[in-house]
Design an enzyme around this catalytic site. Structure first.
Site, short mmCIF file in Angstrom:
data_model
loop_
_atom_site.label_atom_id
_atom_site.label_comp_id
_atom_site.label_asym_id
_atom_site.label_seq_id
_atom_site.Cartn_x
_atom_site.Cartn_y
_atom_site.Cartn_z
N HIS A 108 -4.44 -63.13 -66.40
CA HIS A 108 -5.46 -63.13 -65.76
C HIS A 108 -5.54 -61.80 -64.91
O HIS A 108 -6.63 -61.10 -64.75
CB HIS A 108 -5.61 -64.25 -64.80
CG HIS A 108 -5.92 -65.66 -65.37
ND1 HIS A 108 -6.72 -65.76 -66.40
CD2 HIS A 108 -5.71 -66.77 -64.66
CE1 HIS A 108 -6.70 -67.12 -66.57
NE2 HIS A 108 -6.15 -67.77 -65.79
N ARG A 161 -19.13 -64.79 -75.84
CA ARG A 161 -17.91 -66.14 -75.81
C ARG A 161 -18.89 -67.30 -75.34
O ARG A 161 -19.09 -67.44 -74.10
CB ARG A 161 -16.94 -65.70 -74.68
CG ARG A 161 -15.95 -64.71 -75.21
CD ARG A 161 -14.84 -64.66 -73.96
NE ARG A 161 -13.92 -63.58 -74.09
CZ ARG A 161 -13.84 -62.48 -73.47
NH1 ARG A 161 -14.95 -62.07 -72.79
NH2 ARG A 161 -12.91 -61.71 -73.84
N ARG A 194 -19.77 -65.72 -81.10
CA ARG A 194 -18.65 -66.63 -81.37
C ARG A 194 -19.15 -68.03 -81.21
O ARG A 194 -19.40 -68.52 -79.95
CB ARG A 194 -17.41 -66.18 -80.70
CG ARG A 194 -16.31 -67.01 -81.21
CD ARG A 194 -15.06 -66.56 -80.41
NE ARG A 194 -14.84 -66.84 -79.02
CZ ARG A 194 -13.79 -66.36 -78.11
NH1 ARG A 194 -12.94 -65.78 -78.71
NH2 ARG A 194 -14.06 -66.79 -76.99
N GLU A 250 -7.24 -64.43 -85.86
CA GLU A 250 -6.35 -64.50 -84.85
C GLU A 250 -5.27 -65.00 -85.51
O GLU A 250 -3.97 -65.26 -84.55
CB GLU A 250 -7.09 -65.75 -83.72
CG GLU A 250 -8.37 -65.28 -83.19
CD GLU A 250 -9.09 -66.35 -82.77
OE1 GLU A 250 -9.22 -66.26 -81.27
OE2 GLU A 250 -9.56 -67.11 -83.43
N ASN A 294 -5.43 -60.72 -78.72
CA ASN A 294 -4.89 -61.75 -77.87
C ASN A 294 -4.06 -62.62 -78.43
O ASN A 294 -2.93 -62.98 -78.27
CB ASN A 294 -5.67 -62.31 -76.66
CG ASN A 294 -6.36 -61.12 -75.95
OD1 ASN A 294 -6.19 -60.04 -75.99
ND2 ASN A 294 -7.35 -61.47 -75.04
N ASP A 295 -4.81 -63.61 -78.97
CA ASP A 295 -4.12 -64.84 -79.64
C ASP A 295 -3.31 -64.49 -81.05
O ASP A 295 -2.37 -65.00 -81.32
CB ASP A 295 -5.16 -65.79 -80.35
CG ASP A 295 -5.42 -66.77 -79.20
OD1 ASP A 295 -4.94 -66.92 -78.35
OD2 ASP A 295 -6.65 -67.38 -79.26
N CYS A 329 -11.80 -57.00 -81.08
CA CYS A 329 -12.43 -57.77 -79.88
C CYS A 329 -11.69 -58.28 -78.83
O CYS A 329 -11.73 -58.75 -77.84
CB CYS A 329 -13.45 -58.79 -80.23
SG CYS A 329 -13.01 -60.13 -80.80
#
Length: 566
Positions: free
Chosen positions: A200, A302, A339, A427, A450-451, A498
């Site tokens: 975060h 998102r 998405r 991902e 990220n994933d 992304c």
């Protein structure tokens, strides 16, 4: 980690090292987050003196309503990921399971403060055991505990102080509520002992555009008011820095950042190779703001963030109205990649998410929700098609958490049947390894770094001691990105990035050199990335890619790319 006397310091200074998140140099006195409620106030409150358990539970319910409303009010003025996590925190504080645990603990005596602590610890243990994205909620839960206790005992909520002078915020970790209202004029840098490049804190720092270093062992030992120098590119925090020397470094860094922010597009390399820089958005408001930036469209909408606080699934017409607000600002400007619901794991949605999963990060999330509930996906696609028709926007649609070619092919069929352009997110490592076959059945790929990083490295992205593994510069992650980009280049289909890696100007050069055709990021990061790319040729980007792919670890990759771009 300690080094000898660094630049911009006095002879008694020493440097701590962590994971760099946002480049830039800043300096100022350290300020700490107030994380605990006054022990004296808690002692005075005791068990609260309630006559019955029902009265104590009613006091808890009042505290819940107050804290949840505080989160909701903050979410209303925040945007993007900040709004997402604040809305999720509002839902978490109202959680029925948490209330049941508090009610059970009240039966053991001790009053509501002790009951809240027992209930929160129970859930923290469960989430931490789950690992992955769920472990990240432990920080949120402890923040919720502090706020509930403060309300119960009549004390101000803990959080970030308001500095009187520009300062460096230092903390063990930061909850969404701590970072949502930061003033970038007064908080000039963020430094945390825990967390990784996708935490975060890192996400908020990118939105604010202020230097940030995370995963810095020992940084909480910095004394309140101690003068520190933060280098968000090198990943260092200098204690005991000389203010006069630091001032010169800070001014040079500020001038560099102002130059970057002056970039106004269009996105292209120095030798004229056109590129696409896109925005990540969460709702109509963030889409409208993004349209004011020099972006070529939206690379990631998102959709799940619109429904975190919804108990029931909205109908097709209501969903279409929500999606149209995002599509409309870009109806005559590029395309919008929508998405489908990435519900599950750390983004539970009442009408979609499966409850009671032992490991939600590896469970039924994203496209997998449609396996047992195909109507959920079909209604969302109907709404997206309806919104695209109303606005005239060019809507592309991609599914998250795709692992097999069969999944991609089935998804593409239902998307094309509605006149939309289908793609999938990369991902899961299997999707990258099968990129050539994926592109036989879909029209584009978008890499969620990220994933992809977390799953490739088998490392919880919130664990401070694993931050070196969850760095998107990891060679294994870069190799998977290169495989995916090469697959797209061979068949002439778009491959974008992304994830948070797209917002790193240095890494962006290597990604472009690998063949990535678009980069999507928080709108605030677009100018710095565009400016960086405008200074280098495509040949230099290709050299940067080769240098990064040849490196053995993230630090070596960064240094190799810097040398390649000189």
């Amino acid at each position: 980690m300690t080094t000898e006397t660094p630049s911009g310091s006095d002879p008694g200074a020493h440097s701590l090292s962590g994971t760099p998140v946002v480049a830039g140099i800043a300096a100022g006195p350290a300020v700490h987050v107030t994380t605990d409620v006054s022990p004296e106030a808690v002692a005075r409150f005791g068990d609260g003196g309630f006559a019955t358990e029902d009265e104590a539970l009613a006091a808890y319910d009042e505290a819940v309503a107050f804290v949840a409303e505080t989160f909701t009010e903050k979410a209303a003025v925040a945007h993007g990921p900040a709004a997402e996590v604040l809305t999720a925190s509002a839902g978490l504080v109202r959680d029925k399971g948490l209330r049941s645990a508090v009610a059970k603990a009240l039966g053991s005596g001790g009053g509501p403060v002790a009951a809240v602590h027992a209930a929160v610890e129970q859930f923290v243990t469960v989430f931490t055991t789950m690992g992955g994205l769920m472990a990240e909620r432990a920080t949120d839960l402890r923040d919720i505990e502090r706020r509930l206790v403060a309300r119960l005992v009549g004390e101000p909520a803990p959080g970030v102080p308001t500095p009187l002078v520009p300062s460096v915020l230092v903390a063990s970790d930061l909850a969404p509520s701590d970072t949502s209202g930061l003033d970038a004029d007064q908080v000039v840098a963020l430094v945390t002992e825990r967390g990784g490049p996708t935490s975060h804190t890192a996400i908020i720092a990118r939105q604010l555009g202020i230097p940030c270093v995370v995963g810095v062992p020992g940084v909480t030992d910095v004394v309140e008011g101690e003068y520190v120098l933060v280098d968000g590119e090198a990943g260092t925090v200098v204690r005991g820095a000389d203010p006069d020397e630091a001032r010169g470094l800070v001014e040079a860094s500020r001038a560099e950042r102002e130059l970057l922010q002056a970039w106004a597009g269009p996105a292209a390399t120095a030798d004229g190779v056109r590129l696409q820089l896109l925005a990540n958005v969460a709702d109509g408001r963030s889409s409208q703001r993004a349209s004011d930036e020099p972006v070529d469209g939206v690379g990631l909408f998102r959709t799940e963030l619109c429904f975190l606080d919804r108990a029931e699934e909205p109908g097709v017409d209501e969903q279409a109205d929500i999606y149209a607000q995002v599509l409309n600002p870009f109806r005559d400007r590029g395309h919008v990649v929508v998405r489908t619901l990435d519900a599950g794991s750390d983004k539970p949605i009442a009408f979609a998410t499966h409850e009671g999963e032992e490991n939600p990060a590896l469970g039924v999330r994203g496209l997998r929700l449609a396996f047992g509930n195909p109507g959920l996906l079909e209604r969302q696609l109907d709404a997206i098609a309806l919104a695209a028709g109303r606005t005239g926007a060019d809507a592309w649609v991609m599914a998250p958490m795709v692992a097999t070619v069969a999944e991609a092919e089935q998804f593409a069929a239902v998307v094309r049947s509605r006149g939309l352009k289908p793609g999938v997110m990369v991902e899961v490592p299997s999707a990258a390894l099968l990129a050539h076959q994926m592109l036989e059945v879909v029209d584009f790929l978008s890499i969620g770094t990220n994933d992809l990083t977390q799953y490739t490295m088998a490392a919880d992205r919130t664990a401070a001691d694993l931050a070196h593994l969850t760095d998107p510069w990891q060679p294994a992650v870069l190799q998977l990105i290169a495989i995916t980009a090469h697959a797209g280049a061979e068949v002439g289909k778009p491959v974008g990035v992304c994830g948070e890696a797209a917002a790193d100007p240095l890494l962006a050069t290597a990604l472009v050199g690998m063949g990535v055709t678009s980069l999507s990021m928080a709108a605030r990061a677009v100018r710095s990335v565009g400016s960086q790319l405008s200074r280098v040729t495509m040949g230099a980007c290709e050299a940067a890619a080769e240098a990064a792919l040849s490196a053995r670890d993230p630090r070596a990759a960064r240094e190799a790319v810097r040398r390649a771009l000189v």
